[in-house]
Motif scaffolding. Structure first.
Motif, short mmCIF file in Angstrom:
data_model
loop_
_atom_site.label_atom_id
_atom_site.label_comp_id
_atom_site.label_asym_id
_atom_site.label_seq_id
_atom_site.Cartn_x
_atom_site.Cartn_y
_atom_site.Cartn_z
N ILE A 93 0.82 6.18 -5.82
CA ILE A 93 0.13 4.93 -5.05
C ILE A 93 0.82 4.35 -4.13
O ILE A 93 0.67 3.81 -3.08
CB ILE A 93 -0.31 3.81 -6.31
N GLY A 94 2.40 4.35 -4.44
CA GLY A 94 3.34 3.69 -3.59
C GLY A 94 4.75 3.58 -4.48
O GLY A 94 4.83 4.01 -5.32
N GLY A 95 5.59 3.23 -3.45
CA GLY A 95 6.79 2.81 -3.90
C GLY A 95 7.43 1.29 -3.56
O GLY A 95 6.91 0.84 -2.59
N LEU A 96 8.37 0.87 -4.62
CA LEU A 96 8.63 -0.31 -4.40
C LEU A 96 10.07 -0.37 -4.66
O LEU A 96 10.50 -0.02 -5.66
CB LEU A 96 7.78 -1.42 -5.49
N SER A 97 10.75 -1.10 -3.69
CA SER A 97 12.15 -1.29 -4.38
C SER A 97 12.66 -2.10 -5.11
O SER A 97 11.87 -3.37 -5.11
CB SER A 97 12.73 -1.74 -2.68
N ARG A 98 13.53 -1.87 -5.84
CA ARG A 98 14.06 -2.46 -7.08
C ARG A 98 14.52 -4.05 -6.64
O ARG A 98 14.39 -4.92 -7.02
CB ARG A 98 15.05 -1.96 -7.70
N SER A 99 15.04 -4.02 -5.54
CA SER A 99 15.68 -5.34 -4.96
C SER A 99 14.45 -6.26 -4.71
O SER A 99 14.67 -7.49 -4.77
CB SER A 99 16.52 -5.00 -3.95
N SER A 100 13.42 -5.92 -4.27
CA SER A 100 12.17 -6.76 -3.81
C SER A 100 11.33 -7.04 -4.86
O SER A 100 10.81 -8.16 -5.12
CB SER A 100 11.44 -6.17 -2.61
N VAL A 101 11.38 -6.11 -6.05
CA VAL A 101 10.58 -6.32 -7.21
C VAL A 101 11.13 -7.08 -8.21
O VAL A 101 10.64 -7.99 -9.21
CB VAL A 101 9.90 -4.99 -7.84
#
Length: 123
Positions: free
Chosen positions: A43-51
């Protein structure tokens, strides 16, 4: 006219279904979280620093802790609700429709919308 209405209705239905993506798995790497649907499609990728740190997920949401807040997010990573850690306590479980937390001797159950459903003392 009837055909036009039927086609329009089908298009609206398809768009609504596409927006309700289901989470099957969230893969964790050093710098990213990758969200997969029930068909194994990313579905997508999310950066650990933003999440922040993902605490658990249900079929259409996940809970992440970033600093002093828990964020309830949809499959694309959009924040639906933000909750203060000091109010919630420690997240101990996430299911398809609820979040369970522990704060001191209390166990709280929350809806996936962030509303408190119940509270009880720990035995």
């Amino acid at each position: 006219m009837r055909k036009l209405f039927t086609i329009l209705f089908l298009m609206i239905t398809l768009v609504a279904q596409a927006q309700r993506q289901q989470i099957s798995y969230i893969e964790e790497t050093k710098n990213w979280y990758y969200v997969y649907d029930e068909k194994g499609k990313k579905i997508g990728g999310l950066s650990r620093s933003s999440v922040g740190e993902i605490k658990g997920w249900g079929s259409d949401f996940f809970v992440a802790k970033r600093y002093s807040y828990y964020h309830i997010c949809d499959a694309k990573g959009r924040t639906l609700k933000t909750m203060n850690v000091s109010d919630v306590g420690e997240i101990v479980a996430v299911t398809n429709s609820t979040i369970t937390s522990r704060k001191g001797s209390w166990i709280f159950t929350w809806s996936k919308d962030g509303k408190k459903i119940s509270a009880r003392t720990k035995n």
